[in-house]
Structures are given as C-alpha cells and as structure tokens.
Scaffold this motif. Structure first.
Motif, PDB file in Angstrom:
ATOM      1  N   LEU A 210       0.749  -8.515   8.111  1.00 13.72           N
ATOM      2  CA  LEU A 210      -0.392  -8.447   8.626  1.00 13.72           C
ATOM      3  C   LEU A 210      -1.850  -8.240   7.691  1.00 13.72           C
ATOM      4  O   LEU A 210      -2.851  -8.774   8.288  1.00 13.72           O
ATOM      5  CB  LEU A 210      -0.614  -7.228   9.160  1.00 13.72           C
ATOM      6  CG  LEU A 210       0.611  -6.952  10.541  1.00 13.72           C
ATOM      7  CD1 LEU A 210       0.491  -5.658  11.229  1.00 13.72           C
ATOM      8  CD2 LEU A 210       0.254  -8.131  11.583  1.00 13.72           C
ATOM      9  N   SER A 211      -1.835  -8.189   6.486  1.00 16.88           N
ATOM     10  CA  SER A 211      -3.030  -8.122   5.733  1.00 16.88           C
ATOM     11  C   SER A 211      -3.173  -9.550   4.781  1.00 16.88           C
ATOM     12  O   SER A 211      -2.435 -10.374   4.839  1.00 16.88           O
ATOM     13  CB  SER A 211      -3.030  -6.955   4.510  1.00 16.88           C
ATOM     14  OG  SER A 211      -1.908  -7.144   3.791  1.00 16.88           O
TER      15      SER A 211
ATOM     16  N   LEU B 193      -3.731  -0.082   1.745  1.00 11.23           N
ATOM     17  CA  LEU B 193      -4.242  -1.239   2.304  1.00 11.23           C
ATOM     18  C   LEU B 193      -5.823  -1.128   1.905  1.00 11.23           C
ATOM     19  O   LEU B 193      -6.181  -2.394   1.435  1.00 11.23           O
ATOM     20  CB  LEU B 193      -4.343  -0.996   3.856  1.00 11.23           C
ATOM     21  CG  LEU B 193      -3.181  -1.376   4.474  1.00 11.23           C
ATOM     22  CD1 LEU B 193      -3.326  -0.943   6.067  1.00 11.23           C
ATOM     23  CD2 LEU B 193      -3.092  -2.767   4.367  1.00 11.23           C
ATOM     24  N   GLU B 194      -6.436  -0.180   1.563  1.00 14.44           N
ATOM     25  CA  GLU B 194      -7.844  -0.207   1.137  1.00 14.44           C
ATOM     26  C   GLU B 194      -7.995  -0.769  -0.118  1.00 14.44           C
ATOM     27  O   GLU B 194      -8.815  -1.559  -0.990  1.00 14.44           O
ATOM     28  CB  GLU B 194      -8.574   1.199   1.294  1.00 14.44           C
ATOM     29  CG  GLU B 194      -8.799   1.644   2.633  1.00 14.44           C
ATOM     30  CD  GLU B 194      -9.038   3.209   2.843  1.00 14.44           C
ATOM     31  OE1 GLU B 194      -9.358   3.805   1.937  1.00 14.44           O
ATOM     32  OE2 GLU B 194      -9.455   3.460   4.157  1.00 14.44           O
TER      33      GLU B 194
ATOM     34  N   LEU C   1      -0.819   8.215   5.487  1.00 12.43           N
ATOM     35  CA  LEU C   1      -2.382   8.349   4.866  1.00 12.43           C
ATOM     36  C   LEU C   1      -2.482   7.641   3.579  1.00 12.43           C
ATOM     37  O   LEU C   1      -3.419   6.889   3.312  1.00 12.43           O
ATOM     38  CB  LEU C   1      -2.701   9.553   4.847  1.00 12.43           C
ATOM     39  CG  LEU C   1      -2.882  10.506   6.149  1.00 12.43           C
ATOM     40  CD1 LEU C   1      -3.131  12.105   5.598  1.00 12.43           C
ATOM     41  CD2 LEU C   1      -4.084  10.011   6.758  1.00 12.43           C
ATOM     42  N   LEU C   2      -1.602   7.616   2.708  1.00 13.68           N
ATOM     43  CA  LEU C   2      -1.368   7.005   1.421  1.00 13.68           C
ATOM     44  C   LEU C   2      -1.184   5.400   1.723  1.00 13.68           C
ATOM     45  O   LEU C   2      -1.481   4.637   1.080  1.00 13.68           O
ATOM     46  CB  LEU C   2       0.101   7.418   0.669  1.00 13.68           C
ATOM     47  CG  LEU C   2      -0.374   8.815   0.144  1.00 13.68           C
ATOM     48  CD1 LEU C   2       0.883   9.179  -0.918  1.00 13.68           C
ATOM     49  CD2 LEU C   2      -1.494   8.840  -0.871  1.00 13.68           C
ATOM     50  N   LEU C   3      -0.425   5.058   2.933  1.00 13.19           N
ATOM     51  CA  LEU C   3      -0.277   3.506   3.169  1.00 13.19           C
ATOM     52  C   LEU C   3      -1.814   2.979   3.604  1.00 13.19           C
ATOM     53  O   LEU C   3      -1.949   1.905   3.141  1.00 13.19           O
ATOM     54  CB  LEU C   3       0.535   3.487   4.447  1.00 13.19           C
ATOM     55  CG  LEU C   3       2.115   3.229   3.965  1.00 13.19           C
ATOM     56  CD1 LEU C   3       2.997   3.469   5.129  1.00 13.19           C
ATOM     57  CD2 LEU C   3       2.413   2.239   3.021  1.00 13.19           C
TER      58      LEU C   3
ATOM     59  N   LEU D 298       5.697  -1.157   4.650  1.00 15.92           N
ATOM     60  CA  LEU D 298       5.109  -2.054   3.616  1.00 15.92           C
ATOM     61  C   LEU D 298       5.045  -3.490   4.026  1.00 15.92           C
ATOM     62  O   LEU D 298       4.063  -4.304   3.706  1.00 15.92           O
ATOM     63  CB  LEU D 298       5.397  -1.619   2.192  1.00 15.92           C
ATOM     64  CG  LEU D 298       5.048  -0.493   1.713  1.00 15.92           C
ATOM     65  CD1 LEU D 298       5.785  -0.244   0.233  1.00 15.92           C
ATOM     66  CD2 LEU D 298       3.708  -0.609   1.341  1.00 15.92           C
ATOM     67  N   TYR D 299       6.112  -3.988   4.338  1.00 10.65           N
ATOM     68  CA  TYR D 299       6.593  -5.460   4.779  1.00 10.65           C
ATOM     69  C   TYR D 299       5.657  -5.849   5.829  1.00 10.65           C
ATOM     70  O   TYR D 299       4.927  -6.811   5.690  1.00 10.65           O
ATOM     71  CB  TYR D 299       7.963  -5.631   5.086  1.00 10.65           C
ATOM     72  CG  TYR D 299       8.214  -7.110   5.369  1.00 10.65           C
ATOM     73  CD1 TYR D 299       8.645  -7.789   4.487  1.00 10.65           C
ATOM     74  CD2 TYR D 299       8.569  -7.355   6.501  1.00 10.65           C
ATOM     75  CE1 TYR D 299       9.067  -9.208   4.737  1.00 10.65           C
ATOM     76  CE2 TYR D 299       8.683  -8.899   6.894  1.00 10.65           C
ATOM     77  CZ  TYR D 299       8.821  -9.501   5.870  1.00 10.65           C
ATOM     78  OH  TYR D 299       9.392 -10.777   6.274  1.00 10.65           O
TER      79      TYR D 299
END
Length: 101
Positions: free
Chosen positions: A100-101, A20-21, A14-16, A94-95
């Motif tokens: 992907l982002s 992202l947001e 959820l924190l990930l 995270l990697y």
C-alpha cells in the motif's frame, strides 16, 4: 493442517505506524521474511541488520522482539515457541503495508 492465528499487539501497531513514517517497512519486510523462512525450516536465523540510522534499527528490533524473536546485532536470532505464528502475523502486516505504500 493446524493453523494458529496470531494478532499483533497494540504496541506493535504503533511501531508499524512509526515504521511507515520512517519509510523502513520494505527493509523490515525483507528482514522478517528471511527470519520467518529460517524459523519454518527450524534452523537458526541469519541476515544482518542493515539500517542507515540507529533509530530505525532499534525500532525494528523492538517490533520483531514483540513477536517473540530477539534479534542480535550479528544477525542471529533467539526465538520463543510462539515466535513463528506471531512473526507470521507481523510479516503479513508488513507485506500489506509495503504493497500500500
């Protein structure tokens, strides 16, 4: 070679998502990379937290803390025995998100 697979907890996922947001995954990846490399060398951890907003800093401290690493404001860290494998799992997540982002 012994490999201890670790998984992220639901709260970390959820924190990930929140990371992202907030668009701070790249910063978090850099921080976790630095700390993981120090943990692997059995040295203390270094690297100052540098986030533009207090919310981003708190989010990162909570996310990394769930992996067994307590980040201090001065950049040092206090680690549990399980910290390396849990932090490695966080690093991989995270990697991939950063790619992907």
């Amino acid at each position: 070679t012994c490999f201890n697979s670790a998984e992220l907890m639901e709260n970390q996922l959820l924190l990930l998502l929140e990371s992202l947001e907030e668009k701070i995954v790249t910063q978090q990846l850099k921080l976790v990379r630095e700390h993981t490399s120090y943990l692997a060398q059995n040295e203390g951890a270094g690297g100052l937290l540098s986030f533009s907003q207090e919310k981003e800093e708190k989010l990162t401290i909570a996310l990394v803390g769930m992996s067994g690493v307590k980040l201090q404001k001065d950049g040092s860290a206090v680690c549990t025995e399980e910290a390396f494998s849990a932090t490695a799992a966080l690093y991989v997540s995270l990697y991939v998100l950063d790619l992907l982002s």
